[in-house]
Motif scaffolding. Structure first.
Motif, PDB file in Angstrom:
ATOM      1  N   LEU A 273       5.823   6.720  -3.542  1.00 35.18           N
ATOM      2  CA  LEU A 273       5.005   5.566  -3.935  1.00 35.18           C
ATOM      3  C   LEU A 273       5.372   5.066  -5.336  1.00 35.18           C
ATOM      4  O   LEU A 273       5.404   3.865  -5.586  1.00 35.18           O
ATOM      5  N   ILE A 274       5.639   5.987  -6.239  1.00 30.88           N
ATOM      6  CA  ILE A 274       6.016   5.605  -7.606  1.00 30.88           C
ATOM      7  C   ILE A 274       7.365   4.889  -7.593  1.00 30.88           C
ATOM      8  O   ILE A 274       7.522   3.823  -8.192  1.00 30.88           O
ATOM      9  N   ASN A 275       8.333   5.469  -6.906  1.00 30.78           N
ATOM     10  CA  ASN A 275       9.686   4.921  -6.913  1.00 30.78           C
ATOM     11  C   ASN A 275       9.836   3.627  -6.116  1.00 30.78           C
ATOM     12  O   ASN A 275      10.563   2.731  -6.532  1.00 30.78           O
ATOM     13  N   ARG A 276       9.177   3.513  -4.993  1.00 25.56           N
ATOM     14  CA  ARG A 276       9.356   2.347  -4.124  1.00 25.56           C
ATOM     15  C   ARG A 276       8.356   1.224  -4.385  1.00 25.56           C
ATOM     16  O   ARG A 276       8.667   0.062  -4.181  1.00 25.56           O
ATOM     17  N   GLU A 277       7.125   1.596  -4.803  1.00 31.79           N
ATOM     18  CA  GLU A 277       6.094   0.575  -4.907  1.00 31.79           C
ATOM     19  C   GLU A 277       5.424   0.514  -6.280  1.00 31.79           C
ATOM     20  O   GLU A 277       4.418  -0.158  -6.433  1.00 31.79           O
TER      21      GLU A 277
ATOM     22  N   LYS B 212      -5.657  -4.250  -7.486  1.00 28.83           N
ATOM     23  CA  LYS B 212      -6.507  -4.156  -6.287  1.00 28.83           C
ATOM     24  C   LYS B 212      -5.704  -4.045  -4.990  1.00 28.83           C
ATOM     25  O   LYS B 212      -6.140  -3.411  -4.047  1.00 28.83           O
ATOM     26  N   GLU B 213      -4.555  -4.659  -4.927  1.00 34.52           N
ATOM     27  CA  GLU B 213      -3.743  -4.622  -3.713  1.00 34.52           C
ATOM     28  C   GLU B 213      -2.568  -3.646  -3.824  1.00 34.52           C
ATOM     29  O   GLU B 213      -1.843  -3.448  -2.864  1.00 34.52           O
ATOM     30  N   SER B 214      -2.380  -3.060  -4.990  1.00 32.80           N
ATOM     31  CA  SER B 214      -1.270  -2.136  -5.233  1.00 32.80           C
ATOM     32  C   SER B 214      -1.705  -0.702  -4.954  1.00 32.80           C
ATOM     33  O   SER B 214      -2.890  -0.398  -4.961  1.00 32.80           O
TER      34      SER B 214
ATOM     35  N   ARG C  13      -5.617   0.231  -1.434  1.00 30.58           N
ATOM     36  CA  ARG C  13      -4.583   1.259  -1.273  1.00 30.58           C
ATOM     37  C   ARG C  13      -4.808   2.411  -2.261  1.00 30.58           C
ATOM     38  O   ARG C  13      -3.963   2.714  -3.083  1.00 30.58           O
ATOM     39  N   VAL C  14      -5.949   3.057  -2.133  1.00 38.51           N
ATOM     40  CA  VAL C  14      -6.318   4.152  -3.032  1.00 38.51           C
ATOM     41  C   VAL C  14      -5.961   5.483  -2.380  1.00 38.51           C
ATOM     42  O   VAL C  14      -6.195   5.690  -1.189  1.00 38.51           O
ATOM     43  N   SER C  15      -5.408   6.385  -3.187  1.00 42.35           N
ATOM     44  CA  SER C  15      -5.064   7.725  -2.719  1.00 42.35           C
ATOM     45  C   SER C  15      -5.438   8.743  -3.780  1.00 42.35           C
ATOM     46  O   SER C  15      -5.644   8.410  -4.938  1.00 42.35           O
TER      47      SER C  15
END
Length: 143
Positions: free
Chosen positions: A48-52, A92-94, A120-122
């Motif tokens: 998630l860090i690297n791609r988004e 909010k959308e990230s 998109r909360v994890s």
């Protein structure tokens, strides 16, 4: 089956404790299915860090954060998490991933963000401990 019933009758307290733990585990797993955020592994967080370019929120205390945190993580105490604040309003959308020591305290913050409309909360399952066990790097000092 008769021996099981005999054991349960002879060890009533143990049997009740076993039944209680079983119910608690089942409840926890069912609740996990319906929570408004998901858990991610250290490998999934790296992706998630690297791609988004995920926003990583570390909610541990300042001293713990400075001893070692995920590279690029932002430090906020749970009481400082403001969904409408400058840091979070744009995300909010990230993907937003909440990190704590063991993956337990982060769930409250993730719940708060999901309730505020973050899609998109994890939570990093196992927290920073899982990150370290995976042999992933930590940065020291302030962010």
């Amino acid at each position: 089956m008769d021996r099981l019933i005999e054991f349960a009758q002879a060890n009533l307290l143990l049997s009740v404790a076993f039944a209680g733990l079983t119910v608690a585990l089942v409840y926890t797993e069912i609740a996990r299915l319906f929570r408004p955020f998901k858990g991610v592994s250290p490998a999934q967080l790296t992706d998630l860090i690297n791609r988004e370019n995920a926003l990583v929120l570390d909610i541990r205390g300042q001293a713990e954060f400075e001893k070692g945190h995920i590279i690029g993580a932002r430090h906020l105490l749970p009481s400082q998490v403001d969904p409408e604040g400058k840091l979070l309003a744009k995300a909010k959308e990230s993907p937003v991933v909440v990190v704590c020591y063991a993956g337990v305290s982060a769930t409250g913050v993730a719940q708060k963000l999901a309730k505020a409309g973050f899609t998109r909360v994890s939570v990093l399952e196992g927290g920073i401990g899982a990150w370290q066990q995976a042999g992933l790097p930590l940065a020291k000092g302030k962010a």
